[in-house]
Design an enzyme around this catalytic site. Structure first.
Site, PDB file in Angstrom:
ATOM      1  CB  SER A  99      -0.919   0.014   1.225  1.00 58.99           C
ATOM      2  OG  SER A  99      -1.687  -1.162   1.274  1.00 58.99           O
ATOM      3  CD  GLU A 130       2.012  -0.263  13.053  1.00 61.24           C
ATOM      4  OE1 GLU A 130       1.927  -0.668  14.237  1.00 61.24           O
ATOM      5  OE2 GLU A 130       1.309  -0.728  12.128  1.00 61.24           O
ATOM      6  CG  PHE A 169      -1.398   2.550  11.205  1.00 61.48           C
ATOM      7  CD1 PHE A 169      -2.479   2.701  12.064  1.00 61.48           C
ATOM      8  CD2 PHE A 169      -1.621   1.977   9.967  1.00 61.48           C
ATOM      9  CE1 PHE A 169      -3.752   2.293  11.690  1.00 61.48           C
ATOM     10  CE2 PHE A 169      -2.891   1.560   9.580  1.00 61.48           C
ATOM     11  CZ  PHE A 169      -3.964   1.719  10.439  1.00 61.48           C
ATOM     12  CG  HIS A 185      -2.946   5.232   2.707  1.00 64.87           C
ATOM     13  ND1 HIS A 185      -1.732   4.868   2.181  1.00 64.87           N
ATOM     14  CD2 HIS A 185      -3.867   4.426   2.127  1.00 64.87           C
ATOM     15  CE1 HIS A 185      -1.896   3.874   1.311  1.00 64.87           C
ATOM     16  NE2 HIS A 185      -3.180   3.591   1.253  1.00 64.87           N
ATOM     17  CG  ASP A 220      -9.597   1.435   4.006  1.00 68.16           C
ATOM     18  OD1 ASP A 220     -10.363   0.454   3.991  1.00 68.16           O
ATOM     19  OD2 ASP A 220      -8.443   1.417   3.544  1.00 68.16           O
ATOM     20  CD  GLN A 229      -7.451   1.573   8.460  1.00 67.07           C
ATOM     21  OE1 GLN A 229      -6.397   1.075   8.093  1.00 67.07           O
ATOM     22  NE2 GLN A 229      -7.999   1.294   9.644  1.00 67.07           N
TER      23      GLN A 229
HETATM   24  C1  LIG Z   1      -1.868  -0.523  13.586  1.00 69.18           C
HETATM   25  C2  LIG Z   1      -2.164  -0.993  12.215  1.00 69.18           C
HETATM   26  N1  LIG Z   1      -1.144  -1.212  11.373  1.00 69.18           N
HETATM   27  C3  LIG Z   1      -1.408  -1.602  10.095  1.00 69.18           C
HETATM   28  C4  LIG Z   1      -2.681  -1.789   9.667  1.00 69.18           C
HETATM   29  C5  LIG Z   1      -2.976  -2.172   8.219  1.00 69.18           C
HETATM   30  N2  LIG Z   1      -3.525  -3.535   8.116  1.00 69.18           N
HETATM   31  C6  LIG Z   1      -4.835  -3.766   7.962  1.00 69.18           C
HETATM   32  S1  LIG Z   1      -5.211  -5.397   7.958  1.00 69.18           S
HETATM   33  C7  LIG Z   1      -3.581  -5.832   8.134  1.00 69.18           C
HETATM   34  C8  LIG Z   1      -3.182  -7.273   8.234  1.00 69.18           C
HETATM   35  C9  LIG Z   1      -3.863  -7.918   9.390  1.00 69.18           C
HETATM   36  O1  LIG Z   1      -3.570  -9.288   9.465  1.00 69.18           O
HETATM   37  P1  LIG Z   1      -4.403 -10.196  10.464  1.00 69.18           P
HETATM   38  O2  LIG Z   1      -4.468  -9.535  11.793  1.00 69.18           O
HETATM   39  O3  LIG Z   1      -3.818 -11.554  10.428  1.00 69.18           O
HETATM   40  O4  LIG Z   1      -5.856 -10.165   9.857  1.00 69.18           O
HETATM   41  P2  LIG Z   1      -6.544 -11.209   8.840  1.00 69.18           P
HETATM   42  O5  LIG Z   1      -5.476 -11.984   8.150  1.00 69.18           O
HETATM   43  O6  LIG Z   1      -7.397 -12.062   9.675  1.00 69.18           O
HETATM   44  O7  LIG Z   1      -7.349 -10.371   7.894  1.00 69.18           O
HETATM   45  C10 LIG Z   1      -2.782  -4.683   8.194  1.00 69.18           C
HETATM   46  C11 LIG Z   1      -1.323  -4.679   8.335  1.00 69.18           C
HETATM   47  C12 LIG Z   1      -3.715  -1.543  10.593  1.00 69.18           C
HETATM   48  N3  LIG Z   1      -5.012  -1.663  10.262  1.00 69.18           N
HETATM   49  N4  LIG Z   1      -3.430  -1.164  11.864  1.00 69.18           N
END
Ligand SMILES: Cc1ncc(C[n+]2csc(CCOP(=O)(O)OP(=O)(O)O)c2C)c(N)n1
Lengths: 285, 310
Positions: B34, B55, B80, B105, B113, B117
């Site tokens: 992204s 982060e 973030f 973003h 979103d 976000q």
């Molecule tokens: C603090 C934060 N960092 C980054 C993100 C961006 N982000 C959204 S979903 C995701 C991956 C999440 O993986 P997981 O927790 O395993 O969820 P799933 O695979 O079940 O969708 C990321 C990095 C976020 N939402 N919040």
């Protein structure tokens, strides 16, 4: 359900869960397709657990969403919002017709859950890592007020990489919070790839055990196992509980299953048709 | 004329410079697809660190890399990274670490979103830290020029980039000047100050105000929010009676506030700060949200006309 009655959580019929979950999967895909963006993979992996919780275990009342003695469910992995919205609509928190407005301007159905939008959303999530701490606070308040309230919190496995999760894990064990139940959606995927390739979690069950939690591992798509684990997690034994739900990201749609590309992408018209056909073929009662 | 998100333009510029600047390292927290930092990974895989959804740890590790001679670029969504404020304050700013925090973003331009976000407060946070420089490029050409500047200039910096497309508004050969305003168009009735995605909208608004009201509207791009161009602002305060700042950020403590702080001391022109007026963001398309907050050309023109008659 009668508007005066609270759902004790015992009312749901577990045998209806497979067909219900097929319908909820269809709802999820239609919502994300209509929105043109969203997160199908982690919504589809989580839906069996969330639906089983709301159908057969949660004490709540969709007609009185602020009832103080309700159990709370916090979707810490807030990008799974379509799964939560589909279940809340099914339980009558808001009309199903609203599902198609997901992510659009002016809609109550925000891209990630927001308190004070649709009824039934208990926390603002979408910034990963914050939900378990909030759930801990809910469990602490329940104990302080002498209420028999459970705080459930669903985490993603990628989300476990956030340090705050482990601060909450340490703290909840220190407080002996047996009213707190974490549910880990262990689907092996995150955004940039597979969790094993990005930041391996090692032995997750051993980690939680060593933090002082009661741990149970299940197949997160097997409704009987989910229900059994949810009943186990109600035990009042002075320990917080974690249910490790082994799941498949994109579950139910063959071309999405375990495919990193379907973490955060909307299906095209054609892909939606293909997905719905697969779901209907499999899930017809 | 191209139309690209500044996250794409900046990351492409960094990837291009990877081989030339061997001390540059890049870190990302599970958002490289992204933020587009994956472009650098493809060119210099050994100098790219995938840190997972951590982060805070990423920022600390970047500080350690920087203290060992590296130029560390840390990527994530603006919300973030800026959200790990106190880690940035101590490990990066206080220690003077050569860490470039790249927040993509930014603003309501994130769109569907929703607010969790978006970052509408990152400029405010980062401006408040001594030693921290704060930049926001307006297009692909400025993003690349800023990237070059940061590769050569040591010290902590914060860069704010868009998710959405922005049109090119600079000519080839544009030179980025740290701490200076970037005059895009001269004018005498009022000046619109934009930054990031709003600069292009200000240009369009100036056209509309010229066509419909016969106004002579200056447009000034503010890529360097800290250090802010004190002399430049003082000179604009003598050239026009009204300055309108326009930003996709909370009006509290953003670019407009930086301009206000200078104007309060030098006097001259009246100022209207325009942006997101102390509100949360929400879901919708970037265009719908720019309309709602009057950050699009029509909205900016309306706001400017109203400000003149006040
Ligand atoms: C603090 C934060 N960092 C980054 C993100 C961006 N982000 C959204 S979903 C995701 C991956 C999440 O993986 P997981 O927790 O395993 O969820 P799933 O695979 O079940 O969708 C990321 C990095 C976020 N939402 N919040």
């Amino acid at each position: 359900m009668d508007s005066e009655q609270h759902d004790s959580g015992q009312g749901g019929d577990p045998t209806s869960l497979p067909s219900l979950c097929t319908q909820l999967r269809i709802d999820i895909l239609e919502m994300i397709h209509a929105a043109g963006s969203g997160h199908p993979g982690g919504s589809l992996s989580a839906i069996d657990v969330i639906a089983t919780l709301y159908e057969c275990q949660l004490t709540h009342n969709p007609h009185e969403p602020d009832w103080p003695d309700r159990d709370r469910f916090i979707l810490s992995k807030g990008h799974g919002a379509p799964a939560l919205y589909a279940v809340l609509a099914h339980r009558g928190y808001f009309p199903r017709a609203r599902l198609s407005s997901l992510r659009t301007f002016g809609s109550e159905l925000q891209g990630h859950p927001v308190v004070g939008t649709v009824a039934g959303v208990e926390a603002c999530t979408g910034s990963l890592g914050q939900g378990l701490s909030i759930a801990q606070g809910v469990a602490l308040a329940a104990r302080l007020d002498g209420r028999d309230v459970r705080a459930y919190c669903m985490l993603g496995d990628g989300e476990l990489q956030e340090g705050q999760v482990w601060e909450a894990a340490l703290s909840a064990a220190a407080y002996g919070l047996d009213g707190l139940v974490a549910i880990l959606d262990l689907n092996g995927g995150q955004l940039d790839g597979h969790t094993a390739d990005i930041l391996p979690l090692g032995d997750v069950a051993a980690k939680w055990t060593s933090f002082g939690w009661g741990v149970r591992s299940i197949d997160g798509h097997d409704h009987a196992q989910i229900l059994d684990a949810l009943r186990w997690a109600k035990g009042r034994d002075g320990m917080p509980k974690v249910i490790i739900a082994n799941t498949v990201k994109g579950k139910g749609v063959p071309f999405m299953e375990d495919q990193v590309a379907w973490h955060g992408a909307a299906p095209t018209d054609e892909q939606l048709e293909q997905a719905l056909a697969a779901l209907r073929g499999e899930g017809a009662p | 004329m191209t139309n690209a998100p500044t996250r794409q333009s900046f990351s492409a510029a960094l990837a291009e410079r990877g081989p030339q600047y061997p001390e540059v390292v890049v870190l990302d927290a599970d958002l490289s697809k992204s933020t587009k930092s994956e472009l650098f990974r493809k060119v210099c895989p050994d100098r790219f660190f995938q840190m997972g959804i951590c982060e805070q740890n990423m920022i600390g590790a970047a500080a350690g890399l920087a203290m060992s001679g590296k130029t560390a670029f840390c990527f994530s969504f603006a919300c973030f990274v800026a959200g790990r404020f106190e880690t940035i304050k101590i490990s990066v700013a206080y220690g003077g670490a050569n860490v470039k925090i790249i927040g993509t973003h930014a603003g309501v331009g994130v769109g569907a979103d929703g607010y969790s976000q978006m970052s509408l407060e990152d400029i405010a946070l980062m401006r408040s830290l001594p030693a921290m420089r704060v930049y926001q490029p307006a297009d692909d050409i400025e993003a690349a020029a800023l990237c070059e500047h940061l590769c050569r200039t040591p010290g902590p910096a914060y860069v704010r980039l868009t998710r959405q497309n922005v049109p090119t508004i600079h000519a080839d050969g544009y030179v980025f000047r740290d701490g200076e305003l970037d005059e895009l168009r001269s004018g005498t009735d009022l000046a619109l100050f934009g930054t990031g995605a709003t600069s292009a909208e200000c240009l369009k608004a100036a056209d509309r105000l010229g066509d419909s009201q016969g106004l002579s509207v200056a447009v000034v791009n503010v890529p360097s929010i800290k250090p802010i161009d004190v002399d430049g602002i003082a000179s604009w305060a003598k050239r026009v009676p009204l300055i309108v700042t326009v930003e996709d950020h909370n009006v509290l403590a953003g670019m407009g506030s930086a301009v206000a702080e200078v104007l309060a001391e030098v006097g001259g022109a009246r100022l209207l700060r325009h942006g997101v007026h102390d509100a949360f963001g929400e879901s919708g398309s970037a265009a719908e949200l720019y309309r709602k907050h009057r950050l699009d050309a029509d909205g900016i023109a309306e706001v400017a006309v109203a400000a003149r008659t006040r």
